[in-house]
Scaffold this motif. Sequence first.
Motif, PDB file in Angstrom:
ATOM      1  N   UNK A  56       0.819  -1.212   0.000  1.00 45.52           N
ATOM      2  CA  UNK A  56       0.000   0.000   0.000  1.00 45.52           C
ATOM      3  C   UNK A  56       0.853   1.263   0.000  1.00 45.52           C
ATOM      4  N   UNK A  57       1.890   1.271   0.825  1.00 42.09           N
ATOM      5  CA  UNK A  57       2.685   2.492   0.983  1.00 42.09           C
ATOM      6  C   UNK A  57       3.715   2.681  -0.117  1.00 42.09           C
ATOM      7  N   UNK A  58       3.943   1.649  -0.909  1.00 42.15           N
ATOM      8  CA  UNK A  58       4.889   1.780  -2.008  1.00 42.15           C
ATOM      9  C   UNK A  58       6.334   1.759  -1.568  1.00 42.15           C
ATOM     10  N   UNK A  59       6.610   1.169  -0.425  1.00 40.39           N
ATOM     11  CA  UNK A  59       7.988   1.107   0.058  1.00 40.39           C
ATOM     12  C   UNK A  59       8.049   0.450   1.420  1.00 40.39           C
ATOM     13  N   UNK A  60       9.157   0.675   2.101  1.00 37.18           N
ATOM     14  CA  UNK A  60       9.385   0.046   3.388  1.00 37.18           C
ATOM     15  C   UNK A  60       8.378   0.533   4.423  1.00 37.18           C
ATOM     16  N   UNK A  61       7.851  -0.423   5.175  1.00 33.69           N
ATOM     17  CA  UNK A  61       6.951  -0.130   6.291  1.00 33.69           C
ATOM     18  C   UNK A  61       7.345  -1.046   7.434  1.00 33.69           C
ATOM     19  N   UNK A  62       7.391  -0.509   8.641  1.00 32.51           N
ATOM     20  CA  UNK A  62       7.820  -1.288   9.802  1.00 32.51           C
ATOM     21  C   UNK A  62       6.688  -1.385  10.821  1.00 32.51           C
ATOM     22  N   UNK A  63       6.690  -2.491  11.561  1.00 33.38           N
ATOM     23  CA  UNK A  63       5.684  -2.698  12.593  1.00 33.38           C
ATOM     24  C   UNK A  63       5.914  -1.702  13.721  1.00 33.38           C
ATOM     25  N   UNK A  64       4.892  -0.927  14.058  1.00 32.51           N
ATOM     26  CA  UNK A  64       4.976   0.032  15.157  1.00 32.51           C
ATOM     27  C   UNK A  64       4.234  -0.469  16.388  1.00 32.51           C
ATOM     28  N   UNK A  65       3.155  -1.212  16.173  1.00 32.41           N
ATOM     29  CA  UNK A  65       2.354  -1.700  17.292  1.00 32.41           C
ATOM     30  C   UNK A  65       1.488  -2.857  16.815  1.00 32.41           C
ATOM     31  N   UNK A  66       1.171  -3.719  17.754  1.00 28.16           N
ATOM     32  CA  UNK A  66       0.170  -4.751  17.514  1.00 28.16           C
ATOM     33  C   UNK A  66      -0.959  -4.439  18.475  1.00 28.16           C
ATOM     34  N   UNK A  67      -2.072  -3.987  17.911  1.00 25.47           N
ATOM     35  CA  UNK A  67      -3.209  -3.604  18.749  1.00 25.47           C
ATOM     36  C   UNK A  67      -3.851  -4.819  19.388  1.00 25.47           C
ATOM     37  N   UNK A  68      -3.979  -5.877  18.619  1.00 26.52           N
ATOM     38  CA  UNK A  68      -4.717  -7.019  19.132  1.00 26.52           C
ATOM     39  C   UNK A  68      -4.444  -8.238  18.266  1.00 26.52           C
ATOM     40  N   UNK A  69      -4.258  -9.371  18.925  1.00 22.38           N
ATOM     41  CA  UNK A  69      -4.275 -10.668  18.248  1.00 22.38           C
ATOM     42  C   UNK A  69      -5.195 -11.550  19.062  1.00 22.38           C
ATOM     43  N   UNK A  70      -6.163 -12.138  18.393  1.00 23.90           N
ATOM     44  CA  UNK A  70      -7.089 -13.049  19.059  1.00 23.90           C
ATOM     45  C   UNK A  70      -6.956 -14.406  18.384  1.00 23.90           C
ATOM     46  N   UNK A  71      -6.608 -15.414  19.179  1.00 29.64           N
ATOM     47  CA  UNK A  71      -6.532 -16.787  18.691  1.00 29.64           C
ATOM     48  C   UNK A  71      -7.858 -17.463  19.035  1.00 29.64           C
ATOM     49  N   UNK A  72      -8.555 -17.954  18.030  1.00 27.18           N
ATOM     50  CA  UNK A  72      -9.892 -18.502  18.267  1.00 27.18           C
ATOM     51  C   UNK A  72      -9.955 -20.022  18.199  1.00 27.18           C
ATOM     52  N   UNK A 116      -8.922 -19.070  12.622  1.00 25.57           N
ATOM     53  CA  UNK A 116      -8.083 -19.412  13.771  1.00 25.57           C
ATOM     54  C   UNK A 116      -7.502 -18.182  14.466  1.00 25.57           C
ATOM     55  N   UNK A 117      -7.469 -17.035  13.783  1.00 28.99           N
ATOM     56  CA  UNK A 117      -6.935 -15.836  14.424  1.00 28.99           C
ATOM     57  C   UNK A 117      -7.345 -14.590  13.650  1.00 28.99           C
ATOM     58  N   UNK A 118      -7.427 -13.480  14.395  1.00 28.95           N
ATOM     59  CA  UNK A 118      -7.583 -12.161  13.785  1.00 28.95           C
ATOM     60  C   UNK A 118      -6.618 -11.224  14.490  1.00 28.95           C
ATOM     61  N   UNK A 119      -6.212 -10.176  13.783  1.00 31.02           N
ATOM     62  CA  UNK A 119      -5.252  -9.246  14.372  1.00 31.02           C
ATOM     63  C   UNK A 119      -5.349  -7.880  13.715  1.00 31.02           C
ATOM     64  N   UNK A 120      -4.913  -6.876  14.472  1.00 34.30           N
ATOM     65  CA  UNK A 120      -4.798  -5.511  13.972  1.00 34.30           C
ATOM     66  C   UNK A 120      -3.409  -5.018  14.325  1.00 34.30           C
ATOM     67  N   UNK A 121      -2.660  -4.585  13.311  1.00 30.39           N
ATOM     68  CA  UNK A 121      -1.295  -4.116  13.498  1.00 30.39           C
ATOM     69  C   UNK A 121      -1.165  -2.712  12.938  1.00 30.39           C
ATOM     70  N   UNK A 122      -0.260  -1.939  13.523  1.00 26.22           N
ATOM     71  CA  UNK A 122       0.021  -0.589  13.042  1.00 26.22           C
ATOM     72  C   UNK A 122       1.413  -0.587  12.438  1.00 26.22           C
ATOM     73  N   UNK A 123       1.508  -0.072  11.228  1.00 27.35           N
ATOM     74  CA  UNK A 123       2.784   0.062  10.532  1.00 27.35           C
ATOM     75  C   UNK A 123       3.050   1.523  10.230  1.00 27.35           C
ATOM     76  N   UNK A 124       4.328   1.865  10.146  1.00 27.17           N
ATOM     77  CA  UNK A 124       4.748   3.208   9.768  1.00 27.17           C
ATOM     78  C   UNK A 124       5.602   3.080   8.513  1.00 27.17           C
ATOM     79  N   UNK A 125       5.285   3.902   7.527  1.00 23.88           N
ATOM     80  CA  UNK A 125       6.130   3.961   6.343  1.00 23.88           C
ATOM     81  C   UNK A 125       7.415   4.688   6.706  1.00 23.88           C
ATOM     82  N   UNK A 126       8.552   4.144   6.278  1.00 25.36           N
ATOM     83  CA  UNK A 126       9.842   4.774   6.581  1.00 25.36           C
ATOM     84  C   UNK A 126      10.659   4.934   5.305  1.00 25.36           C
TER      85      UNK A 126
END
Length: 172
Positions: A56-72, A116-126
């Motif tokens: 989406x960002x057209x380049x490098x993006x790094x994980x900034x946060x993991x808001x939630x991971x739910x294992x079902x 089996x799982x859902x998650x929301x992660x935050x990435x920052x384009x760098x």
Amino acid sequence: MTEHPATAPAGKPTSYSRVTLSRIMTAVDVNLYGTVHGGVLMKFIDDVAGAAAARHSGGTAVTAAIDEIVFTEAVRVGDLLHAHAQVNWTGQTSMEVGVRVVAERWDSAEDEPVRVATAYLVFVGVDLGGAPRTVRPVLPESPEDERRFREAEIRRAHRLARRRAIQAHRAG
């Protein structure tokens, strides 16, 4: 809704960022209980989310946060996992990526895949120096995409409010 400056890159539709990774779980992935280790799933989730963010960002993006991971559901050796990711929301330099992981059970391949799982992660384009860079806006295409966008804004507001409250508490 977050406003993007006039100099922001042109937006891309939600479908542009969609990525699916698939992998068969093997004996090296299991924990002491004989099911797939949560850490293996977390890496798989981070990998697919990172691919969606970079696309989406057209380049490098790094994980900034993991808001939630739910294992079902437990994942077993032999299960074929499919991790589906898409960018749900974009800010100035950050993006929320939603991930859904489903399993095709090796012993019941004709059944519907099991979530089996859902998650929301935050990435920052760098940029090349590792500094945050502007990311293009995501353009929701469907009512479902609009819902995901609005819910991502709620998660962001909660994340920022929690950060402010903790900082205020520490400041005493």
